[in-house]
Design an enzyme around this catalytic site. Sequence first.
Site, PDB file in Angstrom:
ATOM      1  N   HIS A  29       0.848  -1.190   0.000  1.00 23.04           N
ATOM      2  CA  HIS A  29       0.000   0.000   0.000  1.00 23.04           C
ATOM      3  C   HIS A  29       0.881   1.237   0.000  1.00 23.04           C
ATOM      4  CE1 HIS A  29      -3.235  -2.714   1.910  1.00 23.04           C
ATOM      5  NE2 HIS A  29      -3.584  -2.457   0.671  1.00 23.04           N
ATOM      6  N   TYR A  31       3.559   0.066   5.028  1.00 22.30           N
ATOM      7  CA  TYR A  31       4.278  -1.058   5.633  1.00 22.30           C
ATOM      8  C   TYR A  31       3.476  -2.353   5.576  1.00 22.30           C
ATOM      9  CZ  TYR A  31       6.188   3.295   7.478  1.00 22.30           C
ATOM     10  OH  TYR A  31       6.661   4.575   7.606  1.00 22.30           O
ATOM     11  N   HIS A  32       2.929  -2.640   4.392  1.00 20.66           N
ATOM     12  CA  HIS A  32       2.133  -3.848   4.185  1.00 20.66           C
ATOM     13  C   HIS A  32       2.649  -4.660   2.998  1.00 20.66           C
ATOM     14  CE1 HIS A  32      -1.370  -1.260   5.964  1.00 20.66           C
ATOM     15  NE2 HIS A  32      -0.582  -1.723   6.914  1.00 20.66           N
ATOM     16  N   PRO A  33       3.939  -4.945   2.892  1.00 18.29           N
ATOM     17  CA  PRO A  33       4.421  -5.717   1.738  1.00 18.29           C
ATOM     18  C   PRO A  33       3.919  -7.151   1.786  1.00 18.29           C
ATOM     19  CG  PRO A  33       6.181  -5.483   3.355  1.00 18.29           C
ATOM     20  CD  PRO A  33       5.042  -4.622   3.833  1.00 18.29           C
TER      21      PRO A  33
END
Length: 544
Positions: free
Chosen positions: A296, A480-482
């Site tokens: 995101h 911080y949503h890899p």
Amino acid sequence: MVGDVYDYIVVGSGSSGGVIAARLSENGKHSVLCLEAGTKDENYIWTRSPLGGAFMIHDPKVNWNDFSEPGESHAGRPIHVPHGKILGGSSAINATIANRGQSSDYDHWAQLGCKGWAFDDVLGYFKALERTSIGSDECRGRDGPVEITYSSKLSSFYDLFIASAEAAGIPYNPDYLGGRQFGVAMAQLAARRGKRQSSATQYLAPARSSGNLTIAGGALATKLLLEGKKCVGVRFERGGELRDVRAAREVIVSSGTINSPKLLELSGIGNPDVLRGSGIDTLHALSGVGENLRDHFGPTLRWTLNTRGISLCDQGRGWKLAREVLRYIVFGSGFISQGLGTMRVFARSHDGVEDADIQMMANPFLVDVAGGAGISGTHGRRSMSRIDGFYMSTQVQRPESVGSIHIRSAEPNLPPVIRYNFLATETDRRVAIAAVKLAREIVAKPPLGQFVEKELAPGQGVRSDEEILSFVRSTGSTTYHPVGTCKMGQDTLAVVDERLRVHGIAGLRVADASIMPMIVSGNTGIPAMMIGEKAADMILADAN
């Protein structure tokens, strides 16, 4: 002490790995080794409070602190990619936001060939991990290890913001995990009385007493040990020494979206061209390792207020900050007990969208970074701004654009090469622009609008779609949503099957956010815990 042979070896103690290690050990039948590269545990001071995530976002003691390659998609800037290097992994450093995404996310996984991963299939695992009084028994868990609570309304900003969102056509939603996500809501937190609920505190700490779980901190996995097409163990570095441990049953890689593909490639599993470029022999060709990176991405908008007391800026400075510290110590409440982004908006970019394709996170304060009012994407000493205001971050919920993560060399201590490719599709660009416009629309509506003094970023000079898109590219950061770099499925880029077994390698699974074929519509911490719960259930079922 670390032995030589275990039934199961779990590489990583994070949102998925910590859950798996604890669940595999709890029946007392199996010996389990959990390897964690970090040296800190659940007693590290900043991990206790949800707000502590703000202090760990650049902390090398508990954070890998990786950066992407500079890219055209983000105006030639490197993008900060934090992820946890501590017992509990990223669940120990995040903002504690509880968000499953939408049921359609998981139904889509099933449609892509991931049998057993539709929402009805995974709902039971979501319920198994949570304990909450929110919502209905049909959708919510009551007896799980992770307590989910509402964030608190600590100032008048929250009700003003909710009323303005409703004026913009976005209804109040008391439970965005309970059915439909669309609406404005107070965030739900994986926290109890101001204390973080991570995989370290809620799974691994209780499991230590089982006697058959060994947790090795400061243990960097450097290679998977293969015998032909079977994984038989792990090599790790600890205290400057290399050590081999063997798995009698399985190795489960749960090192996260960044480090799981890295470990596979270091072990000779991946795209032969990538491996050859790093001087590694290909032991098993899997072209999808490290591909399908999704995250995101979006900008932060900032405003000042014309009336003091609406924001929380005063509570983060001077004697009021000291009061908040005391309030937290005594009661576990107040500003320090809350995470970041405690006001949530799930919105639609246009009427043709069935559910939210935009997420916004609002915070009633500003932060000074290196002398300027800002929030994320930059280094420097942070303190609460003396400017009374607030900020909002926006993001495209279901980005189509994909990047990659690959090893830099055969040296395991070097960070991988992370290449993002944000806003590569017309849909992603359109939704990103719509998100900024909608954020401005909400803020302009009464009653909040009457208290807004000035837009600091992007500023009134940025109006056209082209100007907004340039603002997004030049200032945006990830949230911080890899996910996705060891994707699940049956296609040519799939790394694991629907039972998370690595294609073509016996005795090896990957179980963490890297297996997501598509990103979920929201934060990834709770979905990663669900993956851990389901993975452990499948592993134990296959052991019988």
